[in-house]
Design a protein around this motif. Structure first.
Motif, PDB file in Angstrom:
ATOM      1  N   LEU A 198      39.381  76.611  55.678  1.00 45.39           N
ATOM      2  CA  LEU A 198      38.068  77.205  55.904  1.00 45.39           C
ATOM      3  C   LEU A 198      37.622  78.043  54.714  1.00 45.39           C
ATOM      4  O   LEU A 198      36.436  78.091  54.392  1.00 45.39           O
ATOM      5  CB  LEU A 198      38.086  78.066  57.173  1.00 45.39           C
ATOM      6  CG  LEU A 198      38.141  77.313  58.502  1.00 45.39           C
ATOM      7  CD1 LEU A 198      38.247  78.301  59.656  1.00 45.39           C
ATOM      8  CD2 LEU A 198      36.900  76.438  58.668  1.00 45.39           C
ATOM      9  N   GLY A 199      38.577  78.696  54.034  1.00 45.21           N
ATOM     10  CA  GLY A 199      38.207  79.487  52.865  1.00 45.21           C
ATOM     11  C   GLY A 199      37.621  78.615  51.767  1.00 45.21           C
ATOM     12  O   GLY A 199      36.647  79.007  51.106  1.00 45.21           O
ATOM     13  N   GLU A 200      38.188  77.431  51.563  1.00 48.29           N
ATOM     14  CA  GLU A 200      37.665  76.511  50.553  1.00 48.29           C
ATOM     15  C   GLU A 200      36.283  76.003  50.959  1.00 48.29           C
ATOM     16  O   GLU A 200      35.377  75.890  50.123  1.00 48.29           O
ATOM     17  CB  GLU A 200      38.630  75.347  50.373  1.00 48.29           C
ATOM     18  CG  GLU A 200      38.218  74.364  49.284  1.00 48.29           C
ATOM     19  CD  GLU A 200      39.204  73.222  49.118  1.00 48.29           C
ATOM     20  OE1 GLU A 200      38.880  72.266  48.380  1.00 48.29           O
ATOM     21  OE2 GLU A 200      40.298  73.273  49.729  1.00 48.29           O
ATOM     22  N   LEU A 201      36.106  75.690  52.240  1.00 48.27           N
ATOM     23  CA  LEU A 201      34.806  75.235  52.713  1.00 48.27           C
ATOM     24  C   LEU A 201      33.762  76.338  52.603  1.00 48.27           C
ATOM     25  O   LEU A 201      32.603  76.086  52.251  1.00 48.27           O
ATOM     26  CB  LEU A 201      34.924  74.760  54.173  1.00 48.27           C
ATOM     27  CG  LEU A 201      35.864  73.578  54.428  1.00 48.27           C
ATOM     28  CD1 LEU A 201      35.947  73.285  55.923  1.00 48.27           C
ATOM     29  CD2 LEU A 201      35.401  72.343  53.665  1.00 48.27           C
ATOM     30  N   ALA A 202      34.177  77.553  52.885  1.00 49.66           N
ATOM     31  CA  ALA A 202      33.250  78.682  52.776  1.00 49.66           C
ATOM     32  C   ALA A 202      32.821  78.897  51.332  1.00 49.66           C
ATOM     33  O   ALA A 202      31.651  79.137  51.038  1.00 49.66           O
ATOM     34  CB  ALA A 202      33.909  79.946  53.340  1.00 49.66           C
ATOM     35  N   ALA A 203      33.768  78.800  50.395  1.00 54.16           N
ATOM     36  CA  ALA A 203      33.441  78.992  48.981  1.00 54.16           C
ATOM     37  C   ALA A 203      32.474  77.917  48.499  1.00 54.16           C
ATOM     38  O   ALA A 203      31.577  78.191  47.689  1.00 54.16           O
ATOM     39  CB  ALA A 203      34.717  78.971  48.145  1.00 54.16           C
ATOM     40  N   ALA A 204      32.619  76.691  48.994  1.00 57.49           N
ATOM     41  CA  ALA A 204      31.756  75.596  48.545  1.00 57.49           C
ATOM     42  C   ALA A 204      30.358  75.673  49.130  1.00 57.49           C
ATOM     43  O   ALA A 204      29.402  75.180  48.526  1.00 57.49           O
ATOM     44  CB  ALA A 204      32.387  74.257  48.926  1.00 57.49           C
ATOM     45  N   THR A 205      30.228  76.318  50.281  1.00 57.03           N
ATOM     46  CA  THR A 205      28.933  76.338  50.974  1.00 57.03           C
ATOM     47  C   THR A 205      28.213  77.673  50.888  1.00 57.03           C
ATOM     48  O   THR A 205      27.017  77.753  51.202  1.00 57.03           O
ATOM     49  CB  THR A 205      29.127  75.996  52.458  1.00 57.03           C
ATOM     50  OG1 THR A 205      30.022  76.962  53.051  1.00 57.03           O
ATOM     51  CG2 THR A 205      29.713  74.594  52.621  1.00 57.03           C
TER      52      THR A 205
END
Length: 331
Positions: A198-205
């Protein structure tokens, strides 16, 4: 070949590709460390990968099954040109290495003819080209191949179903779900790794992890996004992979396709445009097994008036993008 625990893990991921290792471990009766270790080994040695995909029909995209015939010395070059495209999936070399098949997606406003042929070398080595629009998919996408999902009990499968946070937003008939730029950024990451944190998805979005988790749950609940599991079917004992091109009278097409969904040998079934208006992917153990399937199971459907089978020699690209080559490190 996969052992019993490997098959159980793959089946669990087909039910929920983002299920935490702890939940999978509890259902399988092993430790989370064992599940994580098996997952890493299958990724490294067997090419296991979870891929997040947008449902093409719900996203307003059109899928085409492209079929090309090329001279033997040129076929691999043509296939690799298709692999490099961002809008292709399932690129196969078939028929003794002289035919290439690929799924190509187009979006509204595309010049379909230009999109389908943009990267195909315009040389005399390509001797035939046909494009078949996929009209309806009976098996494939979120509907998994039964042969790869037959290890866990019904009770275990229920325990692995993705949690539902609430009712899915009601869709307007005929209107594809709206995916904004942030959703597309989310899908870009999931397309490379459906289990991205989720941290990676949050950083991308640019969203918070909680917001990303909520939005992803919404997209999965309404069918806009699904998770696919890539794994060489030979590891399930399917040593022979072939495409079946069938002709069925329109009056019988839907009934025949629904009957085929009861065949566990078939991993993909779709109605298409063209003279061969029903296409399927069959997975068998060996040539004798394919012969039995064609003469005993498929032959039981007399509404199939013509059939062509093309063995798949090599799959150059599956549903997800080709990962970059590993980075070399100096010592």
């Amino acid at each position: 070949m996969l052992d019993e625990l490997d098959r159980a893990l793959v089946h669990a991921l087909r039910i929920d590709g983002r299920a935490p290792f702890g939940r999978i471990a509890a259902v399988l009766g092993v430790s989370p460390q064992t599940v994580a270790r098996r997952y890493r080994r299958l990724r490294a040695e067997a090419g296991l990968r979870v891929v997040g995909l947008a449902d093409p029909h719900r996203a307003g995209r059109t899928q085409w099954l492209l079929r090309l015939t090329a001279a033997p010395h040129a076929a691999q070059g043509v296939a690799r040109a298709l692999v490099r495209r961002g809008d292709t999936a399932w690129v196969h070399l078939t028929s003794g290495g002289t035919e290439i098949t690929a799924v190509v997606e187009t979006t509204p406003g595309d010049d379909g003819h230009a999109v389908l042929l943009r990267d195909v070398p315009r040389t005399a080595t390509v001797t035939a080209v046909s494009a078949h629009c996929l009209l309806h998919t009976y098996r494939g996408g979120p509907t998994v191949w039964p042969g790869g999902a037959c290890t866990l009990s019904e009770e275990q499968q229920e325990l692995l179903l993705p949690p539902v946070s609430g009712p899915a937003p009601e869709a307007v008939p005929g209107t594809p779900p709206f995916l904004d730029a942030t959703d597309r950024a989310l899908l870009t990451v999931l397309h490379h790794d459906g289990r991205a944190a989720l941290g990676e998805l949050a950083a991308a979005t640019g969203r918070t992890p909680a917001t990303v988790a909520r939005r992803l749950a919404e997209l999965r609940a309404d069918g806009s996004v699904f998770l696919d599991v890539e794994l060489d079917p030979r590891l399930h004992g399917a040593g022979l992979h072939a495409l079946l091109w069938m002709t069925v009278a329109p009056a019988h097409l839907d009934r025949v396709a629904l009957a085929l969904t009861g065949h566990r040998e078939l991993a993909f079934i779709a109605a298409t445009t063209g003279r061969t208006n029903l296409v399927a992917t069959v997975l068998c153990t060996d040539p004798a097994d394919l012969h039995r399937y064609l003469t005993r199971h498929l032959a039981a459907l007399p509404e199939i008036t013509a059939l062509e089978s093309t063995p798949v020699l090599r799959t150059l690209k599956s549903s997800g993008p080709i990962p970059p080559p590993p980075t070399r490190t100096s010592h």
